[in-house]
Design a protein around this motif. Structure first.
Motif: not given
Length: 81
Positions: A41-67
Motif C-alpha cells: 500500500p505504501q508503494t505504487f508498484f503492483s505485485a503482478k506487473q512487469f517493470e521496464t528499465f532503460d539503463i546505461e552503465l557509465m562508470d564503476i567507482k570504488d568508494c571508501v567511507a572516511e570518518r
C-alpha cells in the motif's frame, strides 16, 4: 544519477543486470514481479506487473567511507583511472 550496488536500494532485477554489464553498455531490462521492487500500500508498484528499465552503465567507482569526529565523507575513484 548514481546507485550503489549491494545495499538493497536498487530493484533486485536491475541489480542483477548491472552486475553483468560492461562500462558503456546500454540495456532495456524487463523485470518480472518476483525480481521487482517492493510492493504494498505504501508503494505504487503492483505485485503482478512487469517493470521496464532503460539503463546505461557509465562508470564503476570504488568508494571508501572516511570518518572524522562527527562527519562521514565518501571518497570514490573510477576503476578506469
Amino acid at each position: 544519477p548514481s546507485s550503489k550496488i549491494g545495499l538493497g536500494t536498487i530493484v533486485p532485477g536491475v541489480e542483477i543486470a548491472l552486475k553483468q554489464m560492461k562500462i558503456g553498455e546500454r540495456r532495456r531490462i524487463i523485470v518480472s514481479p518476483n525480481f521487482g521492487p517492493p510492493t504494498g500500500p505504501q508503494t505504487f508498484f503492483s505485485a503482478k506487473q512487469f517493470e521496464t528499465f532503460d539503463i546505461e552503465l557509465m562508470d564503476i567507482k570504488d568508494c571508501v567511507a572516511e570518518r572524522t569526529a562527527f562527519v562521514t565523507n565518501e571518497k570514490c575513484v573510477s576503476v578506469l583511472d
